[in-house]
Design a protein around this motif. Sequence first.
Motif, PDB file in Angstrom:
ATOM      1  N   ALA A  16       0.837  -1.149   0.100  1.00 26.78           N
ATOM      2  CA  ALA A  16       0.013  -0.040  -0.098  1.00 26.78           C
ATOM      3  C   ALA A  16       0.895   1.253   0.052  1.00 26.78           C
ATOM      4  CB  ALA A  16      -0.944  -0.055   1.261  1.00 26.78           C
ATOM      5  N   ALA A  17       2.019   1.087   0.814  1.00 28.71           N
ATOM      6  CA  ALA A  17       2.979   2.199   0.630  1.00 28.71           C
ATOM      7  C   ALA A  17       3.659   2.516  -0.478  1.00 28.71           C
ATOM      8  CB  ALA A  17       3.984   2.221   1.731  1.00 28.71           C
ATOM      9  N   ALA A  18       3.682   1.331  -1.192  1.00 25.78           N
ATOM     10  CA  ALA A  18       4.235   1.541  -2.536  1.00 25.78           C
ATOM     11  C   ALA A  18       3.551   2.372  -3.713  1.00 25.78           C
ATOM     12  CB  ALA A  18       4.695   0.072  -3.111  1.00 25.78           C
ATOM     13  N   TRP A  19       2.250   2.146  -3.400  1.00 24.59           N
ATOM     14  CA  TRP A  19       1.162   2.872  -4.292  1.00 24.59           C
ATOM     15  C   TRP A  19       1.083   4.331  -3.742  1.00 24.59           C
ATOM     16  CZ3 TRP A  19      -0.610   1.085  -8.580  1.00 24.59           C
ATOM     17  CH2 TRP A  19      -0.905  -0.142  -8.832  1.00 24.59           C
ATOM     18  N   VAL A  20       1.318   4.651  -2.693  1.00 24.89           N
ATOM     19  CA  VAL A  20       1.410   6.095  -2.131  1.00 24.89           C
ATOM     20  C   VAL A  20       2.665   6.603  -3.107  1.00 24.89           C
ATOM     21  CG1 VAL A  20       1.305   7.853  -0.342  1.00 24.89           C
ATOM     22  CG2 VAL A  20      -0.297   5.685  -0.269  1.00 24.89           C
ATOM     23  N   THR A  21       3.719   5.977  -2.653  1.00 25.73           N
ATOM     24  CA  THR A  21       5.068   6.540  -3.215  1.00 25.73           C
ATOM     25  C   THR A  21       5.062   6.471  -4.533  1.00 25.73           C
ATOM     26  OG1 THR A  21       6.090   5.205  -1.279  1.00 25.73           O
ATOM     27  CG2 THR A  21       7.497   5.751  -3.427  1.00 25.73           C
ATOM     28  N   SER A  22       4.770   5.774  -5.293  1.00 30.20           N
ATOM     29  CA  SER A  22       4.375   5.828  -6.630  1.00 30.20           C
ATOM     30  C   SER A  22       3.566   7.077  -7.157  1.00 30.20           C
ATOM     31  CB  SER A  22       3.685   4.568  -7.409  1.00 30.20           C
ATOM     32  OG  SER A  22       4.243   3.221  -6.907  1.00 30.20           O
ATOM     33  N   ALA A  23       2.407   7.279  -6.592  1.00 27.27           N
ATOM     34  CA  ALA A  23       1.770   8.487  -6.977  1.00 27.27           C
ATOM     35  C   ALA A  23       2.681   9.836  -6.582  1.00 27.27           C
ATOM     36  CB  ALA A  23       0.521   8.696  -6.101  1.00 27.27           C
ATOM     37  N   VAL A  24       3.272   9.939  -5.444  1.00 25.79           N
ATOM     38  CA  VAL A  24       4.100  10.935  -5.192  1.00 25.79           C
ATOM     39  C   VAL A  24       5.104  11.189  -6.370  1.00 25.79           C
ATOM     40  CG1 VAL A  24       5.854  11.934  -3.414  1.00 25.79           C
ATOM     41  CG2 VAL A  24       3.489  10.839  -2.725  1.00 25.79           C
ATOM     42  N   ALA A  26       5.380  10.049  -9.004  1.00 25.60           N
ATOM     43  CA  ALA A  26       4.799  10.326 -10.454  1.00 25.60           C
ATOM     44  C   ALA A  26       4.603  12.086 -10.433  1.00 25.60           C
ATOM     45  CB  ALA A  26       3.600   9.615 -10.785  1.00 25.60           C
ATOM     46  N   VAL A  27       4.126  12.495  -9.578  1.00 22.68           N
ATOM     47  CA  VAL A  27       3.961  13.768  -9.370  1.00 22.68           C
ATOM     48  C   VAL A  27       5.174  14.595  -9.372  1.00 22.68           C
ATOM     49  CG1 VAL A  27       2.946  15.720  -8.038  1.00 22.68           C
ATOM     50  CG2 VAL A  27       1.667  13.660  -8.284  1.00 22.68           C
ATOM     51  N   VAL A  28       6.274  14.179  -8.936  1.00 22.52           N
ATOM     52  CA  VAL A  28       7.574  14.742  -8.666  1.00 22.52           C
ATOM     53  C   VAL A  28       7.962  14.822 -10.110  1.00 22.52           C
ATOM     54  CG1 VAL A  28       9.829  14.402  -8.069  1.00 22.52           C
ATOM     55  CG2 VAL A  28       8.161  14.200  -6.385  1.00 22.52           C
ATOM     56  N   PHE A  89      15.477   5.986  -0.299  1.00 23.58           N
ATOM     57  CA  PHE A  89      15.794   7.215   0.098  1.00 23.58           C
ATOM     58  C   PHE A  89      17.035   7.671  -0.723  1.00 23.58           C
ATOM     59  CE2 PHE A  89      19.236   9.273   2.542  1.00 23.58           C
ATOM     60  CZ  PHE A  89      18.848  10.523   2.818  1.00 23.58           C
ATOM     61  N   VAL A  90      18.008   6.989  -1.035  1.00 25.03           N
ATOM     62  CA  VAL A  90      19.072   7.328  -1.916  1.00 25.03           C
ATOM     63  C   VAL A  90      18.557   7.850  -3.032  1.00 25.03           C
ATOM     64  CG1 VAL A  90      21.152   6.537  -3.184  1.00 25.03           C
ATOM     65  CG2 VAL A  90      20.760   5.881  -0.563  1.00 25.03           C
ATOM     66  N   PHE A  91      17.880   7.042  -3.801  1.00 26.94           N
ATOM     67  CA  PHE A  91      17.189   7.563  -5.114  1.00 26.94           C
ATOM     68  C   PHE A  91      16.510   8.707  -5.025  1.00 26.94           C
ATOM     69  CE2 PHE A  91      18.517   3.364  -6.480  1.00 26.94           C
ATOM     70  CZ  PHE A  91      18.838   3.505  -7.745  1.00 26.94           C
ATOM     71  N   ALA A 114      13.197   5.543  -9.151  1.00 22.08           N
ATOM     72  CA  ALA A 114      12.789   5.152  -7.865  1.00 22.08           C
ATOM     73  C   ALA A 114      10.950   4.771  -8.201  1.00 22.08           C
ATOM     74  CB  ALA A 114      12.623   6.257  -6.880  1.00 22.08           C
ATOM     75  N   LEU A 115      10.479   5.462  -9.158  1.00 19.43           N
ATOM     76  CA  LEU A 115       9.000   5.196  -9.600  1.00 19.43           C
ATOM     77  C   LEU A 115       8.959   3.929 -10.211  1.00 19.43           C
ATOM     78  CD1 LEU A 115       6.050   6.104  -9.921  1.00 19.43           C
ATOM     79  CD2 LEU A 115       7.082   7.139 -11.976  1.00 19.43           C
ATOM     80  N   VAL A 116       9.779   3.292 -10.995  1.00 26.47           N
ATOM     81  CA  VAL A 116       9.796   2.077 -11.433  1.00 26.47           C
ATOM     82  C   VAL A 116       9.747   1.009 -10.476  1.00 26.47           C
ATOM     83  CG1 VAL A 116      11.157   0.227 -12.779  1.00 26.47           C
ATOM     84  CG2 VAL A 116      10.778   2.501 -13.657  1.00 26.47           C
ATOM     85  N   ALA A 117      10.707   1.210  -9.587  1.00 27.74           N
ATOM     86  CA  ALA A 117      10.917   0.085  -8.347  1.00 27.74           C
ATOM     87  C   ALA A 117       9.710   0.166  -7.680  1.00 27.74           C
ATOM     88  CB  ALA A 117      12.222   0.470  -7.376  1.00 27.74           C
ATOM     89  N   ALA A 118       8.956   1.272  -7.186  1.00 31.54           N
ATOM     90  CA  ALA A 118       7.770   1.401  -6.345  1.00 31.54           C
ATOM     91  C   ALA A 118       6.548   0.809  -7.231  1.00 31.54           C
ATOM     92  CB  ALA A 118       7.617   3.115  -6.053  1.00 31.54           C
ATOM     93  N   LEU A 119       6.695   1.099  -8.430  1.00 31.55           N
ATOM     94  CA  LEU A 119       5.252   0.688  -9.300  1.00 31.55           C
ATOM     95  C   LEU A 119       5.409  -0.897  -9.272  1.00 31.55           C
ATOM     96  CD1 LEU A 119       4.817   3.108 -11.977  1.00 31.55           C
ATOM     97  CD2 LEU A 119       3.232   2.342 -10.384  1.00 31.55           C
TER      98      LEU A 119
END
Length: 145
Positions: A16-24, A26-28, A89-91, A114-119
């Motif tokens: 679930a956190a990865a979905w939120v991270t992906s959204a954030v 993507a906006v970045v 964090f590093v990425f 980072a987005l690829v990994a989170a998605l």
Amino acid sequence: MSQSSTRTVDVRGPRAAAWVTSAVLAVVLLTASGPLAAAQAAVFAVGAAAGLRYAPYAVLYRTLLAPRLGPVREREPEAPVRFAQLVGFVFAAVGAAGYLLGAPVLGAVATGLALVAALLNAATGFCLGCELYLTVRRVVPARTA
């Protein structure tokens, strides 16, 4: 053995956190926002340093989503997920630095990775950072006290 290596988490939480991270992230990428990338880096830093019980997205998951999902059926060790937070964090930090210091290509590449990994984690449950942790543990065994 450290406490974080024996602590376990509900497998649904990191996903679930990865979905939120992906959204954030993507906006970045869409806005080239260094401050937002830095905020995401801070979220990763809390999870890596303090543990998932304090990670902002994990707190949201436990308070808003988990009570509606029913009992936990599967748990996983916290240590690989914390390591994945460190990698994130590093990425995110490199991405933020790129955007904030006038190197938007660096910001976009680091954020995109980072987005690829989170998605990947969000959509399939496959955690690249966790797999990297397991690889590192095979090469460098955990210290024994």
